[in-house]
Write a protein that holds these residues in place. Structure first.
Motif, PDB file in Angstrom:
ATOM      1  N   MET A   1       0.835  -1.186   0.000  1.00 40.99           N
ATOM      2  CA  MET A   1       0.000   0.000   0.000  1.00 40.99           C
ATOM      3  C   MET A   1       0.872   1.240   0.000  1.00 40.99           C
ATOM      4  O   MET A   1       2.028   1.205   0.421  1.00 40.99           O
ATOM      5  N   ASN A   2       0.318   2.337  -0.469  1.00 39.67           N
ATOM      6  CA  ASN A   2       1.055   3.590  -0.552  1.00 39.67           C
ATOM      7  C   ASN A   2       1.196   4.221   0.830  1.00 39.67           C
ATOM      8  O   ASN A   2       0.211   4.377   1.545  1.00 39.67           O
ATOM      9  N   ARG A   3       2.404   4.550   1.229  1.00 36.71           N
ATOM     10  CA  ARG A   3       2.621   5.218   2.515  1.00 36.71           C
ATOM     11  C   ARG A   3       3.301   6.572   2.321  1.00 36.71           C
ATOM     12  O   ARG A   3       3.901   7.103   3.245  1.00 36.71           O
ATOM     13  N   ALA A   4       3.234   7.092   1.107  1.00 39.26           N
ATOM     14  CA  ALA A   4       3.784   8.418   0.821  1.00 39.26           C
ATOM     15  C   ALA A   4       2.633   9.425   0.801  1.00 39.26           C
ATOM     16  O   ALA A   4       1.715   9.317  -0.007  1.00 39.26           O
ATOM     17  N   PHE A   5       2.668  10.374   1.703  1.00 33.29           N
ATOM     18  CA  PHE A   5       1.598  11.361   1.827  1.00 33.29           C
ATOM     19  C   PHE A   5       2.177  12.763   1.773  1.00 33.29           C
ATOM     20  O   PHE A   5       3.367  12.975   2.047  1.00 33.29           O
ATOM     21  N   THR A   6       1.315  13.743   1.455  1.00 30.00           N
ATOM     22  CA  THR A   6       1.737  15.137   1.361  1.00 30.00           C
ATOM     23  C   THR A   6       0.768  16.009   2.136  1.00 30.00           C
ATOM     24  O   THR A   6      -0.449  15.862   2.005  1.00 30.00           O
ATOM     25  N   CYS A   7       1.295  16.929   2.921  1.00 32.85           N
ATOM     26  CA  CYS A   7       0.477  17.858   3.689  1.00 32.85           C
ATOM     27  C   CYS A   7      -0.072  18.943   2.769  1.00 32.85           C
ATOM     28  O   CYS A   7       0.387  19.121   1.628  1.00 32.85           O
ATOM     29  N   VAL A   8      -1.014  19.714   3.270  1.00 31.87           N
ATOM     30  CA  VAL A   8      -1.556  20.840   2.505  1.00 31.87           C
ATOM     31  C   VAL A   8      -0.478  21.881   2.222  1.00 31.87           C
ATOM     32  O   VAL A   8      -0.564  22.641   1.261  1.00 31.87           O
ATOM     33  N   CYS A   9       0.589  21.880   3.022  1.00 30.60           N
ATOM     34  CA  CYS A   9       1.704  22.799   2.785  1.00 30.60           C
ATOM     35  C   CYS A   9       2.704  22.242   1.774  1.00 30.60           C
ATOM     36  O   CYS A   9       3.756  22.836   1.549  1.00 30.60           O
ATOM     37  N   GLN A  10       2.370  21.060   1.201  1.00 30.99           N
ATOM     38  CA  GLN A  10       3.165  20.404   0.158  1.00 30.99           C
ATOM     39  C   GLN A  10       4.433  19.741   0.676  1.00 30.99           C
ATOM     40  O   GLN A  10       5.271  19.305  -0.112  1.00 30.99           O
ATOM     41  N   VAL A  19       0.994  15.289  13.445  1.00 30.06           N
ATOM     42  CA  VAL A  19       1.085  16.713  13.147  1.00 30.06           C
ATOM     43  C   VAL A  19       2.165  16.903  12.080  1.00 30.06           C
ATOM     44  O   VAL A  19       3.166  16.172  12.066  1.00 30.06           O
ATOM     45  N   CYS A  20       1.948  17.821  11.171  1.00 26.91           N
ATOM     46  CA  CYS A  20       2.958  18.133  10.162  1.00 26.91           C
ATOM     47  C   CYS A  20       4.070  18.933  10.829  1.00 26.91           C
ATOM     48  O   CYS A  20       3.820  19.989  11.423  1.00 26.91           O
ATOM     49  N   LEU A  21       5.280  18.461  10.735  1.00 25.83           N
ATOM     50  CA  LEU A  21       6.397  19.136  11.390  1.00 25.83           C
ATOM     51  C   LEU A  21       6.809  20.404  10.663  1.00 25.83           C
ATOM     52  O   LEU A  21       7.588  21.196  11.196  1.00 25.83           O
ATOM     53  N   ALA A  22       6.279  20.621   9.446  1.00 28.10           N
ATOM     54  CA  ALA A  22       6.611  21.838   8.698  1.00 28.10           C
ATOM     55  C   ALA A  22       5.658  22.978   9.027  1.00 28.10           C
ATOM     56  O   ALA A  22       6.089  24.092   9.330  1.00 28.10           O
ATOM     57  N   CYS A  23       4.331  22.702   8.983  1.00 24.10           N
ATOM     58  CA  CYS A  23       3.357  23.777   9.204  1.00 24.10           C
ATOM     59  C   CYS A  23       2.534  23.594  10.469  1.00 24.10           C
ATOM     60  O   CYS A  23       1.669  24.429  10.770  1.00 24.10           O
ATOM     61  N   MET A  24       2.775  22.473  11.193  1.00 20.15           N
ATOM     62  CA  MET A  24       2.088  22.163  12.461  1.00 20.15           C
ATOM     63  C   MET A  24       0.591  21.910  12.271  1.00 20.15           C
ATOM     64  O   MET A  24      -0.186  21.994  13.220  1.00 20.15           O
ATOM     65  N   TYR A  29      -5.217   9.683  10.397  1.00 24.56           N
ATOM     66  CA  TYR A  29      -5.227   8.611   9.393  1.00 24.56           C
ATOM     67  C   TYR A  29      -6.632   8.056   9.262  1.00 24.56           C
ATOM     68  O   TYR A  29      -7.224   7.574  10.235  1.00 24.56           O
ATOM     69  N   ASP A  30      -7.182   8.150   8.050  1.00 19.33           N
ATOM     70  CA  ASP A  30      -8.463   7.544   7.722  1.00 19.33           C
ATOM     71  C   ASP A  30      -8.176   6.138   7.209  1.00 19.33           C
ATOM     72  O   ASP A  30      -7.747   5.957   6.066  1.00 19.33           O
ATOM     73  N   ALA A  31      -8.390   5.134   8.061  1.00 22.33           N
ATOM     74  CA  ALA A  31      -7.986   3.770   7.720  1.00 22.33           C
ATOM     75  C   ALA A  31      -8.802   3.184   6.579  1.00 22.33           C
ATOM     76  O   ALA A  31      -8.290   2.380   5.795  1.00 22.33           O
ATOM     77  N   LEU A  32     -10.069   3.550   6.467  1.00 17.22           N
ATOM     78  CA  LEU A  32     -10.896   2.985   5.414  1.00 17.22           C
ATOM     79  C   LEU A  32     -10.520   3.539   4.044  1.00 17.22           C
ATOM     80  O   LEU A  32     -10.706   2.876   3.025  1.00 17.22           O
ATOM     81  N   ARG A  33      -9.978   4.743   4.005  1.00 16.40           N
ATOM     82  CA  ARG A  33      -9.522   5.328   2.750  1.00 16.40           C
ATOM     83  C   ARG A  33      -8.025   5.150   2.541  1.00 16.40           C
ATOM     84  O   ARG A  33      -7.514   5.389   1.444  1.00 16.40           O
ATOM     85  N   GLY A  34      -7.309   4.748   3.586  1.00 16.50           N
ATOM     86  CA  GLY A  34      -5.871   4.574   3.474  1.00 16.50           C
ATOM     87  C   GLY A  34      -5.136   5.866   3.244  1.00 16.50           C
ATOM     88  O   GLY A  34      -4.137   5.896   2.512  1.00 16.50           O
ATOM     89  N   LYS A  35      -5.599   6.966   3.869  1.00 18.09           N
ATOM     90  CA  LYS A  35      -4.991   8.274   3.635  1.00 18.09           C
ATOM     91  C   LYS A  35      -4.697   8.983   4.946  1.00 18.09           C
ATOM     92  O   LYS A  35      -5.487   8.907   5.904  1.00 18.09           O
ATOM     93  N   LEU A  36      -3.564   9.660   4.991  1.00 23.14           N
ATOM     94  CA  LEU A  36      -3.218  10.527   6.107  1.00 23.14           C
ATOM     95  C   LEU A  36      -3.682  11.931   5.749  1.00 23.14           C
ATOM     96  O   LEU A  36      -3.227  12.515   4.759  1.00 23.14           O
ATOM     97  N   LEU A  37      -4.595  12.482   6.553  1.00 24.33           N
ATOM     98  CA  LEU A  37      -5.286  13.718   6.186  1.00 24.33           C
ATOM     99  C   LEU A  37      -4.841  14.904   7.037  1.00 24.33           C
ATOM    100  O   LEU A  37      -4.805  14.799   8.271  1.00 24.33           O
ATOM    101  N   PRO A  38      -4.557  16.038   6.429  1.00 22.29           N
ATOM    102  CA  PRO A  38      -4.440  17.283   7.190  1.00 22.29           C
ATOM    103  C   PRO A  38      -5.829  17.674   7.687  1.00 22.29           C
ATOM    104  O   PRO A  38      -6.817  17.586   6.951  1.00 22.29           O
TER     105      PRO A  38
END
Length: 382
Positions: A1-10, A19-24, A29-38
């Motif tokens: 499965m894909n484990r590469a995600f991007t924050c809204v700050c790119q 928490v995003c360490l760049a923009c806080m 993690y939405d397990a049913l969609r398999g996505k890490l969400l800001p």
């Protein structure tokens, strides 16, 4: 499965981040969609929503274990602010028993185990395997008992029985686990490996036992009706046969068909998750330059599986072989043990193929299955 995600700050964000360490920005993690969400707070207190425009109407609660040593970043979907929702996410609800968390080292061990369990659970969900807490389905559900050995009491035995996976919490202590790995002459021993192995026993009951897959299982793995306890005793007294590598993925797999299935299942999950992660970061096994003869159709059991499924399996397998050669050489360049210290024989490939077919032909998510008759399975090594 894909484990590469991007924050809204790119900036890149990772599976375990809350928490995003760049923009806080808070993450979940939405397990049913398999996505890490800001995330951003919703109008109702305690609720969150994704900042993605396509999913802003979805509401979530954050798992209460976010504020514990488990540091859980999973989300709990809710339909409306008025809807009651569990305090714990699906993965945390799988845990039934914990050690005394008042002991600092126990809390630390629990955190490491839950992180590994979240990775396991996310992979199982991505494969659309049935994953229901035992408290919500006592017959077919799954539970984890995380225990520590107490003075004067019998030692905790890592194993599976009737939908309950017991894990010795001290396996989360790196020094202890490495000592056991060395004593048992294992090339690989990790928390995630334990959990994947034990989940194999659980899914053997759910997907194979008392199903049309039982006879194909016996043809490929052997007859599981052989005395299990005697097989384990023989393995610990005499060790694995000298030629175990010609038929099995590991030495421990040689002791009994149940263990052969569980070890093969664990290897299949290793392979699926590692390849998916590599692809998510743009690393593809088919781009690795490697001389050698790839596995062809003759390696599979004749008449088993359709042509399309078999071709996809072989392509996936050959990409894996190329990737692991490269990853092992990278590991050696760093002076650490190989990331995949195993060799796959033709019989082992046929066993992986059966695991692949069982998963590919399972019931879709949400379908009801007849429960299998439980059978006790426990062991001391993954």
């Amino acid at each position: 499965m894909n484990r590469a995600f991007t924050c809204v700050c790119q900036q890149p964000i990772f599976f375990r981040n809350s928490v995003c360490l760049a923009c806080m920005k808070p993450l979940g993690y939405d397990a049913l969609r398999g996505k890490l969400l800001p995330l951003e707070p919703a109008e109702s207190p305690g609720l969150w929503r994704s900042v993605e425009s396509a999913t802003r109407t979805r509401l979530y609660r954050r798992c209460v274990n976010l504020a514990t040593a488990a540091a859980c970043n999973w989300l709990i979907p809710v339909e409306s602010p008025e809807e009651p929702a569990p305090e714990l996410c699906l993965c945390c609800r799988l845990t039934r028993t914990l050690p005394d968390l008042g002991t600092p080292e126990h809390a630390g061990w629990w955190g490491r185990i839950e992180l590994a369990k979240r990775r396991l659970a996310s992979s199982l969900l991505a494969l659309r395997l049935p994953l229901v807490p035992k408290a919500e389905d006592p017959v077919r559900g799954l539970a984890f008992d995380i225990l520590v050995s107490l003075p004067g009491a019998p030692p905790v035995v890592t194993g599976h029985e009737d939908g309950v996976i017991t894990l010795d919490a001290q396996e989360a202590d790196d020094a202890t686990r490495e000592q056991r790995r060395t004593q048992l002459r294992e090339p690989y021993r990790t928390l995630l490996g334990h959990l994947r192995h034990e989940s194999g026993h659980y899914f053997w009951q759910r997907l194979v036992e008392d199903s049309p897959w039982l006879e194909p299982f016996r043809r490929v793995f052997g007859d599981e009706r052989a005395d299990y306890q005697q097989a384990l005793q023989t393995h610990y007294d005499r060790g694995a046969p000298a030629d175990w590598s010609t038929r099995h993925v590991s030495a421990y797999a040689s002791c009994h068909p149940w263990e052969d299935w569980a070890e093969t299942w664990a290897h299949y999950l290793h392979m699926r998750d590692t390849l998916g992660t590599a692809r998510g970061f743009g690393i593809r096994g088919n781009r690795v330059e490697l001389a050698g003869e790839p596995f062809g159709p003759s390696v599979l059991e004749e008449g088993e599986g359709d042509e399309h499924t078999n071709a996809r399996f072989l392509s996936w397998l050959n990409h894996w072989m190329k990737l692991t050669v490269a990853l092992n050489e990278i590991s050696r360049s760093m002076g650490v043990m190989d990331i995949y210290p195993f060799v796959l024989s033709q019989p082992a490939v046929r066993k992986l193929h059966l695991v692949h077919r069982v998963i590919a032909h399972k019931a879709p998510r949400g379908a009801r299955r007849r429960s299998a008759v439980p059978a006790a399975v426990e062991e001391t090594t993954p």
